[in-house]
Enzyme design. Structure first.
Site, PDB file in Angstrom:
ATOM      1  N   ARG A   1       0.822  -1.205  -0.015  1.00  0.00           N
ATOM      2  CA  ARG A   1      -0.007   0.029  -0.045  1.00  0.00           C
ATOM      3  C   ARG A   1       1.012   1.302  -0.013  1.00  0.00           C
ATOM      4  O   ARG A   1       1.848   1.408   0.725  1.00  0.00           O
ATOM      5  CB  ARG A   1      -0.743   0.150   1.370  1.00  0.00           C
ATOM      6  CG  ARG A   1      -2.074  -0.926   1.160  1.00  0.00           C
ATOM      7  CD  ARG A   1      -3.067  -0.702   0.156  1.00  0.00           C
ATOM      8  NE  ARG A   1      -3.844   0.704   0.837  1.00  0.00           N
ATOM      9  CZ  ARG A   1      -4.840   0.779   1.649  1.00  0.00           C
ATOM     10  NH1 ARG A   1      -5.274  -0.443   2.218  1.00  0.00           N
ATOM     11  NH2 ARG A   1      -5.260   1.948   1.913  1.00  0.00           N
TER      12      ARG A   1
ATOM     13  N   HIS B   1      -1.384  -0.429  -9.909  1.00  0.00           N
ATOM     14  CA  HIS B   1      -1.918  -1.346  -8.766  1.00  0.00           C
ATOM     15  C   HIS B   1      -2.319  -2.587  -9.265  1.00  0.00           C
ATOM     16  O   HIS B   1      -3.725  -2.864  -9.495  1.00  0.00           O
ATOM     17  CB  HIS B   1      -3.047  -0.668  -8.008  1.00  0.00           C
ATOM     18  CG  HIS B   1      -3.087  -1.520  -6.808  1.00  0.00           C
ATOM     19  ND1 HIS B   1      -3.563  -0.760  -5.449  1.00  0.00           N
ATOM     20  CD2 HIS B   1      -2.920  -2.587  -6.303  1.00  0.00           C
ATOM     21  CE1 HIS B   1      -3.641  -1.687  -4.501  1.00  0.00           C
ATOM     22  NE2 HIS B   1      -3.338  -2.793  -4.884  1.00  0.00           N
TER      23      HIS B   1
ATOM     24  N   GLU C   1      -3.978   6.802  -4.346  1.00  0.00           N
ATOM     25  CA  GLU C   1      -3.946   6.520  -5.552  1.00  0.00           C
ATOM     26  C   GLU C   1      -5.259   6.741  -6.288  1.00  0.00           C
ATOM     27  O   GLU C   1      -5.317   6.857  -7.701  1.00  0.00           O
ATOM     28  CB  GLU C   1      -3.292   5.048  -5.863  1.00  0.00           C
ATOM     29  CG  GLU C   1      -4.363   3.868  -5.207  1.00  0.00           C
ATOM     30  CD  GLU C   1      -3.474   2.613  -5.410  1.00  0.00           C
ATOM     31  OE1 GLU C   1      -4.135   1.550  -5.601  1.00  0.00           O
ATOM     32  OE2 GLU C   1      -2.191   2.723  -5.012  1.00  0.00           O
TER      33      GLU C   1
END
Length: 206
Positions: A120, A175, A149
């Site tokens: 993260r 991601h 994000e």
């Protein structure tokens, strides 16, 4: 994905592939490093951490493990950082460990080492990371995650994204750690099974 990012960093695969667009191929600019004999520090020894340790063994690497569940202290982490060529962050995020990997952690990292975060973005002090890259204290970094994000778009003036556009020692992916066809199918299958196994849902369907 994590191991792919490690290989991309150490072998400079992305900048080397862009070299094909130049008039003259120059491999001397893209000399990488072997993983064999290097030390990898895995921070967070859960499912992913354990899998990474298996990969590291196959590549002939020395593996160091840090996990607070084993009563490891931050001081112990600092000691391990000074010995590690590659540092991978894969711990779970909660409010207590926000910016867990802070300025002091980066300052303790071995010179010319690499930092990878596929956990993260909120776990990392991104300003400290950027300073380490700019000062060449790190050889490179790879991130699959960034802080907040979901609020970032193509027009965002994000310091790390801007840096990655102009420099070859930072890789940022959107991601995609769990973004595979197989994992999506498995997730959907598990959700359906859980739904059908719930008696209340079965009654509702009837």
């Amino acid at each position: 994905l994590t191991w792919g990012l490690i290989l991309n960093l150490t072998r400079k695969i992305i900048p080397a592939s862009k070299n094909n667009f130049l008039k003259k191929l120059n491999r001397e600019k893209h000399i990488g490093k072997d993983l064999f004999g290097k030390t990898i520090l895995i921070i967070g020894y859960g499912r992913i951490g354990k899998q990474l340790s298996k990969f590291a063994k196959v590549f002939g690497m020395r593996t160091k493990i840090f996990d607070t569940r084993y009563n490891h202290s931050k001081r112990h982490l600092y000691d391990l950082l000074t010995l590690s060529d590659i540092v991978v962050l894969c711990i779970n995020f909660n409010k207590k460990n926000k910016k867990y990997f802070d300025h002091k952690c980066f300052s303790k990292m071995k010179k010319n080492s690499y930092f990878i975060n596929t956990s993260r973005g909120e776990l990392v002090d991104e300003r400290a990371l950027l300073n380490s890259l700019k000062s060449k204290a790190l050889d490179g970094a790879a991130l699959d995650v960034l802080t907040n994000e979901n609020q970032i778009n193509t027009n965002s003036n994000h310091p790390l994204i801007n840096y990655s556009k102009k420099n070859k020692n930072l890789i940022i992916t959107p991601h995609i750690g769990g973004a595979t066809i197989e994992s999506f199918k498995l997730t959907r299958s598990c959700l359906i099974d859980n739904f059908l196994n719930d008696k209340k849902n079965l009654i509702y369907l009837k």
